[in-house]
Scaffold this active site. Structure first.
Site, PDB file in Angstrom:
ATOM      1  CG  ASP A  53      38.689   9.489  58.316  1.00 27.30           C
ATOM      2  OD1 ASP A  53      37.973   9.213  58.867  1.00 27.30           O
ATOM      3  OD2 ASP A  53      40.007   8.907  59.073  1.00 27.30           O
ATOM      4  CG  ASP A 101      34.908   8.332  61.271  1.00 30.20           C
ATOM      5  OD1 ASP A 101      34.878   9.019  62.245  1.00 30.20           O
ATOM      6  OD2 ASP A 101      35.685   6.861  61.168  1.00 30.20           O
ATOM      7  CG  ASP A 122      39.486  11.925  61.862  1.00 34.79           C
ATOM      8  OD1 ASP A 122      38.826  12.625  61.816  1.00 34.79           O
ATOM      9  OD2 ASP A 122      38.723  10.972  62.555  1.00 34.79           O
ATOM     10  NE  ARG A 147      35.607  13.217  67.824  1.00 32.53           N
ATOM     11  CZ  ARG A 147      35.702  12.172  67.598  1.00 32.53           C
ATOM     12  NH1 ARG A 147      35.565  11.678  65.812  1.00 32.53           N
ATOM     13  NH2 ARG A 147      34.877  11.421  68.844  1.00 32.53           N
TER      14      ARG A 147
END
Ligand SMILES: *[C@@H]1O[C@H](CO)[C@@H](O)[C@H](O)[C@H]1NC(C)=O
Length: 315
Positions: free
Chosen positions: A128, A157, A161, A214
């Site tokens: 990430d 990705d 995160d 997200r």
């Protein structure tokens, strides 16, 4: 300068007009949000300062033991994630410093500050843009993280995160943009045993733009999301699997689902401008954040965030 009455008035007027902006320093500690709890987040403050200009130098400095402030002086290109050890502050020297294809990961480490960096186009095979895995007390501030939406959803990705019981995190003043799946807090529906009671993350004063989803998505955790500006973020804040969120004074423009639940996630929402769409999340119980903070009215959020969020500092 010949002092006249006019000069005196002009000086007085300019003194009043000048905004009082506290200059960012490399020894700043996290000023608000969950990163201020559990002893606070001071990064490498008090340690030595080192400037790095290459990927090899960054890797050595970031993984060293002991407290240090790491100033990235040149943009760096590569295809990997750099592990950041405890008690580190990593800052980009100026607003143009970019990590191209190189992400940062705080794994099983604590007390880390990452500021004033552009991180872009980190391939999924590298990780990430910024990952926190079992890390605690992390302040991410004034970063600009992005990729593009020209590839399929899994080519990159996540941008931010946080997984495996990551905890006490604040993301502030950042520009999070041009990406499919921006920020995932809690990676799996079946990771309740590890994550429950952790994943406490604050998002404040950030600019989310051109994202599919997200913005962020929380499983199990506790989130405080305030004063963020969303422009063209299709699926915004997703609360899942028992997560409890406090969502205050955010502004959405062009979102399909600004705030919604999946699998019994909860939220308390106040003072938001959902841009004509609705909050469909289940009503939650988090009515108050466990720290002091200042919030501004939704009507002032866009002007406060756009242009300020991102890697806009210099050290
Ligand atoms: C980080 O700094 C704190 C405070 O000095 C210290 O107690 C801790 O051991 C350090 N952590 C590591 C992994 O070095």
């Amino acid at each position: 300068m010949k002092f006249t009455l006019f000069t005196v008035f002009a000086l007085a007027a300019s003194a009043i007009a000048a905004p009082v902006v506290k200059r960012a320093t490399t020894s700043d500690a996290a000023p608000y949000g969950y990163a201020t709890l559990n002893g606070g987040t001071t990064g490498g403050s008090g340690g030595r300062t080192v400037t790095v200009n290459t990927l090899a130098e960054l890797k050595t400095a970031a993984s060293a033991s002991g407290a240090s402030i790491i100033i990235i002086g040149s943009s760096i290109t590569g295809a990997e994630s750099v592990k950041v050890a405890s008690n580190k502050t990593i800052v980009g020297k100026s607003s143009s410093i970019t990590l191209n294809g190189v992400g940062l990961i705080v794994k099983s480490a604590s007390n880390v500050i990452i500021r004033n960096l552009k991180i872009q186009k980190v391939l999924a095979s590298s990780g990430d843009a910024i990952a926190i895995n079992k890390g605690t007390n992390v302040w991410i501030d004034h970063v600009d993280v992005s990729s593009d939406r020209d590839h399929d959803k899994d080519y990159y990705d996540g941008l931010l995160d946080f997984t495996h019981a990551a905890d006490y995190v604040t993301v502030s003043n950042s520009y999070i943009h041009d990406h499919w799946k921006a920020s995932l807090i809690g990676h799996s529906d079946s990771n309740s045993a590890e994550d429950t009671g952790h994943l406490r993350v604050t998002f404040a004063n950030n600019y989310f733009q051109n994202l599919n989803s997200r913005g962020p998505s929380y499983r199990f955790g506790t989130g405080h999301i305030y004063n963020n500006y969303y422009d063209t973020v299709s699926d915004g804040i997703n609360t899942r699997d028992g997560a409890q969120l406090l969502v205050e004074n955010n502004v959405f423009s062009g979102s399909k689902k600004p705030l919604y639940s999946t699998d019994k996630g909860y939220a308390v929402a106040t003072g938001n401008d959902f841009g004509g769409e609705s909050n469909t999340a289940l009503a939650g119980t988090l009515t108050k954040a466990p720290y002091t903070y200042t919030k501004i009215d939704a009507a002032k959020v866009k002007a406060a965030v756009v242009g300020t969020a991102g890697a806009t500092l210099s050290f």
